[in-house]
Design a protein around this motif. Structure first.
Motif, PDB file in Angstrom:
ATOM      1  N   ALA A 197       0.877  -1.176   0.000  1.00  0.00           N
ATOM      2  CA  ALA A 197       0.000   0.000   0.000  1.00  0.00           C
ATOM      3  C   ALA A 197       0.907   1.217   0.000  1.00  0.00           C
ATOM      4  N   LEU A 250       2.631   2.494   9.271  1.00  0.00           N
ATOM      5  CA  LEU A 250       2.057   2.990   8.020  1.00  0.00           C
ATOM      6  C   LEU A 250       1.923   4.504   8.137  1.00  0.00           C
ATOM      7  N   GLN A 262      21.543 -11.371   9.633  1.00  0.00           N
ATOM      8  CA  GLN A 262      21.938 -11.748  10.994  1.00  0.00           C
ATOM      9  C   GLN A 262      21.638 -13.236  11.216  1.00  0.00           C
ATOM     10  N   SER A 287      18.645 -14.508   2.180  1.00  0.00           N
ATOM     11  CA  SER A 287      18.487 -13.636   1.000  1.00  0.00           C
ATOM     12  C   SER A 287      17.106 -13.882   0.407  1.00  0.00           C
ATOM     13  N   GLY A 333       9.658  -4.709   3.272  1.00  0.00           N
ATOM     14  CA  GLY A 333       9.419  -3.319   2.912  1.00  0.00           C
ATOM     15  C   GLY A 333      10.174  -2.875   1.662  1.00  0.00           C
ATOM     16  N   GLU A 334      10.608  -1.614   1.686  1.00  0.00           N
ATOM     17  CA  GLU A 334      11.202  -1.011   0.488  1.00  0.00           C
ATOM     18  C   GLU A 334      12.372  -1.826  -0.055  1.00  0.00           C
ATOM     19  N   PHE A 385      11.113  -5.025  -1.606  1.00  0.00           N
ATOM     20  CA  PHE A 385      10.357  -4.745  -2.840  1.00  0.00           C
ATOM     21  C   PHE A 385      11.334  -4.437  -3.982  1.00  0.00           C
TER      22      PHE A 385
HETATM   23  N1  LIG Z   1       2.773  -0.015   3.128  1.00  0.00           N
HETATM   24  C1  LIG Z   1       3.222  -1.241   2.888  1.00  0.00           C
HETATM   25  O1  LIG Z   1       2.701  -1.951   2.035  1.00  0.00           O
HETATM   26  C2  LIG Z   1       4.385  -1.759   3.674  1.00  0.00           C
HETATM   27  C3  LIG Z   1       4.698  -3.129   3.623  1.00  0.00           C
HETATM   28  C4  LIG Z   1       5.795  -3.577   4.352  1.00  0.00           C
HETATM   29  C5  LIG Z   1       6.553  -2.689   5.083  1.00  0.00           C
HETATM   30  N2  LIG Z   1       6.235  -1.377   5.108  1.00  0.00           N
HETATM   31  C6  LIG Z   1       7.071  -0.393   5.818  1.00  0.00           C
HETATM   32  O2  LIG Z   1       8.375  -0.417   5.240  1.00  0.00           O
HETATM   33  C7  LIG Z   1       9.335  -0.059   6.232  1.00  0.00           C
HETATM   34  C8  LIG Z   1      10.447  -1.098   6.245  1.00  0.00           C
HETATM   35  O3  LIG Z   1      11.097  -1.130   4.978  1.00  0.00           O
HETATM   36  P1  LIG Z   1      12.698  -1.139   4.877  1.00  0.00           P
HETATM   37  O4  LIG Z   1      13.095  -1.002   3.443  1.00  0.00           O
HETATM   38  O5  LIG Z   1      13.227  -0.154   5.854  1.00  0.00           O
HETATM   39  O6  LIG Z   1      13.085  -2.585   5.462  1.00  0.00           O
HETATM   40  P2  LIG Z   1      12.731  -4.093   4.990  1.00  0.00           P
HETATM   41  O7  LIG Z   1      12.807  -4.201   3.510  1.00  0.00           O
HETATM   42  O8  LIG Z   1      11.481  -4.529   5.658  1.00  0.00           O
HETATM   43  O9  LIG Z   1      13.918  -4.901   5.697  1.00  0.00           O
HETATM   44  C9  LIG Z   1      15.250  -4.577   5.418  1.00  0.00           C
HETATM   45  C10 LIG Z   1      16.136  -5.632   6.039  1.00  0.00           C
HETATM   46  O10 LIG Z   1      16.028  -6.855   5.314  1.00  0.00           O
HETATM   47  C11 LIG Z   1      17.275  -7.521   5.310  1.00  0.00           C
HETATM   48  N3  LIG Z   1      17.760  -7.613   3.928  1.00  0.00           N
HETATM   49  C12 LIG Z   1      17.476  -6.797   2.872  1.00  0.00           C
HETATM   50  N4  LIG Z   1      18.094  -7.254   1.758  1.00  0.00           N
HETATM   51  C13 LIG Z   1      18.766  -8.370   2.124  1.00  0.00           C
HETATM   52  C14 LIG Z   1      19.577  -9.301   1.413  1.00  0.00           C
HETATM   53  N5  LIG Z   1      19.804  -9.167   0.088  1.00  0.00           N
HETATM   54  N6  LIG Z   1      20.115 -10.327   2.087  1.00  0.00           N
HETATM   55  C15 LIG Z   1      19.875 -10.504   3.408  1.00  0.00           C
HETATM   56  N7  LIG Z   1      19.107  -9.660   4.145  1.00  0.00           N
HETATM   57  C16 LIG Z   1      18.560  -8.601   3.498  1.00  0.00           C
HETATM   58  C17 LIG Z   1      18.208  -6.697   6.185  1.00  0.00           C
HETATM   59  O11 LIG Z   1      18.001  -7.181   7.500  1.00  0.00           O
HETATM   60  P3  LIG Z   1      19.180  -7.187   8.618  1.00  0.00           P
HETATM   61  O12 LIG Z   1      19.457  -5.754   8.892  1.00  0.00           O
HETATM   62  O13 LIG Z   1      18.572  -7.917   9.775  1.00  0.00           O
HETATM   63  O14 LIG Z   1      20.328  -7.945   7.996  1.00  0.00           O
HETATM   64  C18 LIG Z   1      17.626  -5.299   6.036  1.00  0.00           C
HETATM   65  O15 LIG Z   1      17.960  -4.428   7.094  1.00  0.00           O
HETATM   66  C19 LIG Z   1       8.564   0.035   7.542  1.00  0.00           C
HETATM   67  O16 LIG Z   1       8.242   1.398   7.785  1.00  0.00           O
HETATM   68  C20 LIG Z   1       7.278  -0.721   7.277  1.00  0.00           C
HETATM   69  O17 LIG Z   1       6.203  -0.244   8.061  1.00  0.00           O
HETATM   70  C21 LIG Z   1       5.155  -0.901   4.424  1.00  0.00           C
END
Ligand SMILES: NC(=O)c1ccc[n+]([C@@H]2O[C@H](COP(=O)([O-])OP(=O)(O)OC[C@H]3O[C@@H](n4cnc5c(N)ncnc54)[C@H](OP(=O)(O)O)[C@@H]3O)[C@@H](O)[C@H]2O)c1
Length: 164
Positions: A8, A21, A67, A81, A100-101, A104
């Motif tokens: 979303a 959100l 981790q 991964s 998340g981002e 995606f």
């Molecule tokens: N509106 C929506 O549809 C929606 C959906 C989902 C989330 N969200 C929001 O999105 C935000 C989070 O997004 P984000 O981009 O900050 O984090 P994220 O994508 O949820 O998580 C990032 C974490 O994933 C791990 N990671 C990423 N790539 C990797 C790889 N190639 N290999 C191994 N581990 C990997 C790492 O974890 P480690 O640091 O533990 O290694 C990294 O810190 C939050 O605010 C959440 O509320 C919104």
């Protein structure tokens, strides 16, 4: 295996702010999330797992993290991964990447389908849905909903299907 994304985002592509959100709760969006993903396993990034708004599937969930010893609740499995998580569910009919981002961004080139809720508003964010090449997809369906007493903002459900 079909790879679907579900997200979303606001008009300025915000999906998150400080782990929450960016907009007030939209109950119909969550209802749609559970309807669309029912019975399927999910893949999420560790930061999305770590949020108070964490979403999950009764069918099973993979959390991507670098981790090795990251502790996970019951019903969640670690993957090092996106590729490893996808390999672990390669026999599934369909799997949902739920954010998340960062996740995606990595999953978009592999997506067969994107379920995108567009929230009609501009919100501050620190996580965004990455821009993608919309010409690679056709819009399979679009449902628009007005704001009402339980939805402060109007929104629409878009389903993009990759052109083959
Ligand atoms: N509106 C929506 O549809 C929606 C959906 C989902 C989330 N969200 C929001 O999105 C935000 C989070 O997004 P984000 O981009 O900050 O984090 P994220 O994508 O949820 O998580 C990032 C974490 O994933 C791990 N990671 C990423 N790539 C990797 C790889 N190639 N290999 C191994 N581990 C990997 C790492 O974890 P480690 O640091 O533990 O290694 C990294 O810190 C939050 O605010 C959440 O509320 C919104």
């Amino acid at each position: 295996m079909r790879i679907s994304l579900i997200a979303a985002m606001s008009e300025n592509r915000a999906i998150g702010l400080k782990g929450r959100l960016p907009w007030p709760h939209l109950p119909n969006d969550w209802a749609n999330f559970f309807k669309v993903t029912e019975g399927c396993r999910m893949i999420m990034g560790r930061k999305s797992y770590d949020t108070p708004d964490r979403l999950w599937s009764k069918a099973g969930n993979f959390v991507i993290t670098r981790q090795a010893d990251f502790p996970l609740d019951e019903g969640f499995e670690r993957a090092s991964s996106l590729e490893e998580a996808l390999e672990l569910c390669k026999e599934d009919k369909e799997v949902f990447v739920i954010g998340g981002e960062e996740i995606f961004r990595q999953a978009l080139p592999l997506a067969d389908c994107i379920h995108l809720t567009l929230v009609h508003g501009v919100f501050e964010g620190d996580a965004f849905f990455p821009a993608f090449n919309e010409t690679d997809f056709h819009i399979k369906s679009r449902q628009e909903f007005p704001a009402d007493s339980s939805h402060l903002y109007s929104y629409e459900f878009l389903v993009y299907e990759r052109k083959h």
